[in-house]
Design an enzyme around this catalytic site. Structure first.
Site, PDB file in Angstrom:
ATOM      1  N   LYS A  22       0.786  -1.223   0.229  1.00  0.00           N
ATOM      2  CA  LYS A  22      -0.057  -0.056  -0.113  1.00  0.00           C
ATOM      3  C   LYS A  22       0.893   1.166   0.162  1.00  0.00           C
ATOM      4  O   LYS A  22       0.553   2.184  -0.777  1.00  0.00           O
ATOM      5  CB  LYS A  22      -1.042  -0.046   1.388  1.00  0.00           C
ATOM      6  CG  LYS A  22      -1.592   1.355   1.545  1.00  0.00           C
ATOM      7  CD  LYS A  22      -2.376   1.308   2.657  1.00  0.00           C
ATOM      8  CE  LYS A  22      -1.449   1.469   3.963  1.00  0.00           C
ATOM      9  NZ  LYS A  22      -1.460   2.823   4.443  1.00  0.00           N
ATOM     10  N   ASN A  23       1.928   1.296   0.708  1.00  0.00           N
ATOM     11  CA  ASN A  23       2.740   2.453   0.904  1.00  0.00           C
ATOM     12  C   ASN A  23       3.769   2.603  -0.068  1.00  0.00           C
ATOM     13  O   ASN A  23       4.486   3.628  -0.013  1.00  0.00           O
ATOM     14  CB  ASN A  23       3.278   2.470   2.423  1.00  0.00           C
ATOM     15  CG  ASN A  23       2.397   2.640   3.602  1.00  0.00           C
ATOM     16  OD1 ASN A  23       1.250   2.896   3.255  1.00  0.00           O
ATOM     17  ND2 ASN A  23       2.803   2.175   4.799  1.00  0.00           N
ATOM     18  N   ARG A  93      -4.887  10.707   4.663  1.00  0.00           N
ATOM     19  CA  ARG A  93      -3.649  11.341   4.706  1.00  0.00           C
ATOM     20  C   ARG A  93      -2.523  11.323   3.902  1.00  0.00           C
ATOM     21  O   ARG A  93      -2.115  12.433   3.311  1.00  0.00           O
ATOM     22  CB  ARG A  93      -3.011  11.313   6.140  1.00  0.00           C
ATOM     23  CG  ARG A  93      -3.877  11.260   7.430  1.00  0.00           C
ATOM     24  CD  ARG A  93      -2.996  11.242   8.574  1.00  0.00           C
ATOM     25  NE  ARG A  93      -2.160  12.504   8.562  1.00  0.00           N
ATOM     26  CZ  ARG A  93      -1.026  12.532   8.213  1.00  0.00           C
ATOM     27  NH1 ARG A  93      -0.338  11.657   7.524  1.00  0.00           N
ATOM     28  NH2 ARG A  93      -0.286  13.879   8.361  1.00  0.00           N
ATOM     29  N   CYS A 117      -4.540  12.534  13.042  1.00  0.00           N
ATOM     30  CA  CYS A 117      -5.249  11.063  12.976  1.00  0.00           C
ATOM     31  C   CYS A 117      -5.164  10.516  14.199  1.00  0.00           C
ATOM     32  O   CYS A 117      -4.262  10.912  15.329  1.00  0.00           O
ATOM     33  CB  CYS A 117      -4.787  10.163  11.884  1.00  0.00           C
ATOM     34  SG  CYS A 117      -3.343   9.568  12.202  1.00  0.00           S
ATOM     35  N   ARG A 122       0.758  14.317  13.239  1.00  0.00           N
ATOM     36  CA  ARG A 122       1.216  14.233  11.937  1.00  0.00           C
ATOM     37  C   ARG A 122       1.310  15.417  11.142  1.00  0.00           C
ATOM     38  O   ARG A 122       0.690  15.416   9.923  1.00  0.00           O
ATOM     39  CB  ARG A 122       0.520  12.892  11.124  1.00  0.00           C
ATOM     40  CG  ARG A 122       0.414  11.714  12.187  1.00  0.00           C
ATOM     41  CD  ARG A 122      -0.283  10.550  11.704  1.00  0.00           C
ATOM     42  NE  ARG A 122       0.582  10.076  10.629  1.00  0.00           N
ATOM     43  CZ  ARG A 122       0.154   9.101   9.739  1.00  0.00           C
ATOM     44  NH1 ARG A 122      -0.922   8.559  10.053  1.00  0.00           N
ATOM     45  NH2 ARG A 122       1.055   8.539   8.719  1.00  0.00           N
ATOM     46  N   ASP A 306       5.222   0.594  12.146  1.00  0.00           N
ATOM     47  CA  ASP A 306       3.801  -0.173  11.558  1.00  0.00           C
ATOM     48  C   ASP A 306       3.589  -1.618  12.209  1.00  0.00           C
ATOM     49  O   ASP A 306       2.815  -2.176  11.801  1.00  0.00           O
ATOM     50  CB  ASP A 306       3.729  -0.239  10.085  1.00  0.00           C
ATOM     51  CG  ASP A 306       3.748   1.348   9.816  1.00  0.00           C
ATOM     52  OD1 ASP A 306       3.652   1.480   8.423  1.00  0.00           O
ATOM     53  OD2 ASP A 306       3.247   2.254  10.601  1.00  0.00           O
ATOM     54  N   ARG A 398      -8.360  -0.504   4.985  1.00  0.00           N
ATOM     55  CA  ARG A 398      -7.564   0.546   4.477  1.00  0.00           C
ATOM     56  C   ARG A 398      -6.116  -0.115   4.115  1.00  0.00           C
ATOM     57  O   ARG A 398      -5.329   0.233   3.220  1.00  0.00           O
ATOM     58  CB  ARG A 398      -7.336   1.618   4.991  1.00  0.00           C
ATOM     59  CG  ARG A 398      -8.485   2.421   5.840  1.00  0.00           C
ATOM     60  CD  ARG A 398      -8.431   3.591   6.286  1.00  0.00           C
ATOM     61  NE  ARG A 398      -7.031   4.223   5.731  1.00  0.00           N
ATOM     62  CZ  ARG A 398      -6.667   5.629   6.320  1.00  0.00           C
ATOM     63  NH1 ARG A 398      -7.032   5.954   7.420  1.00  0.00           N
ATOM     64  NH2 ARG A 398      -5.613   6.010   5.630  1.00  0.00           N
TER      65      ARG A 398
END
Ligand code: EPZ
Length: 419
Positions: A22-23, A93, A117, A122, A306, A398
């Site tokens: 995802k990132n 974000r 968040c 952030r 994470d 997500r």
């Protein structure tokens, strides 16, 4: 809102396929703003955040087509809007990643501030500072970033804090700037390297990605990208921990053991046997209960923040006492109170959680608060006695593609309950 119902006590065995990261996919999608040509992006995970980013790009005029494997063809020949509205940015974000590309390609951008968040404030001050240093005129008012620039110019940027999307935004901005940009104290995550490889494939001149100093020589124009997104190291680590907690044996395909060394070393420390190939990892607990481990999160290649919630969950049922120190975000322990409701013995001292392992957890109704906290609650549900009901699992959707299907394939008893 959907919920997940998990019946604990089932050992995980078998094999699944890991999705694209995802990132990495998020900034790589933003590169479609840097070209007028057509781009092809494959191994994109089918996730809510990806759909959000695609909707944002469509609003700007990028024409995105999806094939049935969720591979994306993007036509950037008709980009006609340079806005990212609060209504979109507040749901994700990472929308801030359109800022650098818009300013460097079109000389203008009107992007909502992402806001905070659950895990922290952030801020994006370093993104703004970097673009300003490259010549952008930026105003921040009424919750929006308004940027204008003739042509950005290269400069040396020294990042006060290691920031992943900050490095990504500025690296993308520098690809079309006039002259050489050097980003010092750059983030070194594998997703940065993947983005750089995608940009280099478009004609960008980048060296040093993956180190703390990245050099980008600006060019006049970029072609479309044709890129396959790298595997998701956090999804990989999450399933490895699921197997470790249930004392099982699993094999993960379509992944890369070289991008999560810190996680694999901690799993070895907890008693796992790990074997690895070019694109697969196998973990075998040989039926043993994991040993507690200590972690201290820090920027890559150190232990990833994470993965903190997932290892907190492991420590709740491990043998011994484990200490987990979170140094990246100021509020990334939201899973702790929910785990305590499941009987976990955790003491919080500042940014350190001290966890005393129990043989068992008790099932309970719990609530997800953010993406990785919800992953930690799923892991706890896999080993808790009884039926754990997890609410607000939109957080989970997500970042984890088909999580209940993948866990079911490994032998978990899990089902999605839609209201
Ligand atoms: C990226 O977020 C990831 N998201 C996060 O993953 C990840 O947790 C984080 O990096 C750290 O690894 C994406 O890549 C889309 P940062 P990012 O900027 O870039 C401070 C997930 O679960 N900072 O590296 O937003 C900041 O407050 C998500 O997939 C500033 O002070 O994180 C934090 O303390 C969650 N000013 C630290 O830097 C800035 O301008 C690291 O944040 C930017 C950041």
């Amino acid at each position: 809102m959907d919920k997940l119902l998990i019946t604990g006590g089932h050992q995980l065995n078998g094999e699944i396929r890991i999705s694209g990261a995802k990132n990495a996919a998020l900034p790589i999608l933003a590169t479609t703003l840097l070209t007028d040509a057509t781009s092809k992006i494959s191994n994109v995970p089918h996730l809510q955040d990806i759909i959000t980013m695609m909707n944002l790009l469509k609003k700007m005029g990028v024409n995105l087509e999806l094939d049935d494997n969720f591979n994306i063809v993007a036509d950037s020949s008709n980009i006609n809007s340079f806005n990212a509205d609060y209504s979109m940015v507040k749901t994700m974000r990472a929308s801030i990643l359109v800022l650098g590309p818009l300013v460097t390609k079109f000389g203008k951008a009107h992007v909502s501030l992402p806001g905070g968040c659950a895990i922290g404030a952030r801020p994006v001050n370093l993104h703004i500072q970097g673009l300003t240093a490259m010549g952008a005129k930026i105003k921040v008012e009424n919750g929006y970033i308004t940027a204008e620039a003739d042509r950005l110019h290269g400069t040396t940027l020294c990042m006060d804090v290691v920031t992943v999307t900050g490095t990504e935004n500025l690296m993308m901005a520098a690809t079309l700037a006039d002259g050489l940009t050097i980003i010092e104290n750059a983030a070194r995550e594998p997703e940065i390297i993947d983005l750089a490889n995608c940009l280099i494939g478009m004609g960008a001149k980048i060296t040093g990605a993956g180190t703390d100093t990245i050099r980008i020589e600006g060019v006049e124009k970029l072609s479309g990208c044709n890129h396959r997104v790298l595997p998701d190291r956090i999804e990989t680590g999450t399933y490895l921990i699921a197997a470790a907690m249930t004392s099982g044996k699993i094999r993960l395909n379509n992944t890369d053991a070289n991008i999560l060394d810190a996680v694999l070393l901690k799993l070895l420390e907890s008693g796992a046997t790990i074997t690895r190939g070019d694109d697969w990892i196998e973990l075998d607990m040989q039926g043993r209960r994991p040993r507690a481990i200590d972690i201290h999160t820090a920027p890559y290649p150190a232990f990833p923040t994470d993965m903190q919630a997932q290892f907190t969950a492991l420590n709740t049922i491990a043998e011994g006492v484990g200490m987990l120190t979170e140094t990246i975000f100021e509020n990334r322990f939201m899973h702790i109170s929910e785990l305590q409701r499941m009987g976990a013995k955790i003491r919080l001292e500042g940014n350190t959680a001290i966890v005393t392992g129990n043989r068992k957890l008790q099932a309970a109704p719990v609530m997800a608060t953010d993406l990785r906290a919800s992953a930690g609650l799923v892991l706890a549900g896999l080993v808790a006695e009884g039926n754990t009901l997890i609410e607000r699992i939109y957080h989970l959707d997500r970042g984890y593609e088909q999580i209940e299907a993948k866990l079911t394939q490994l032998g978990a008893k899990i089902q999605r309950i839609s209201d």
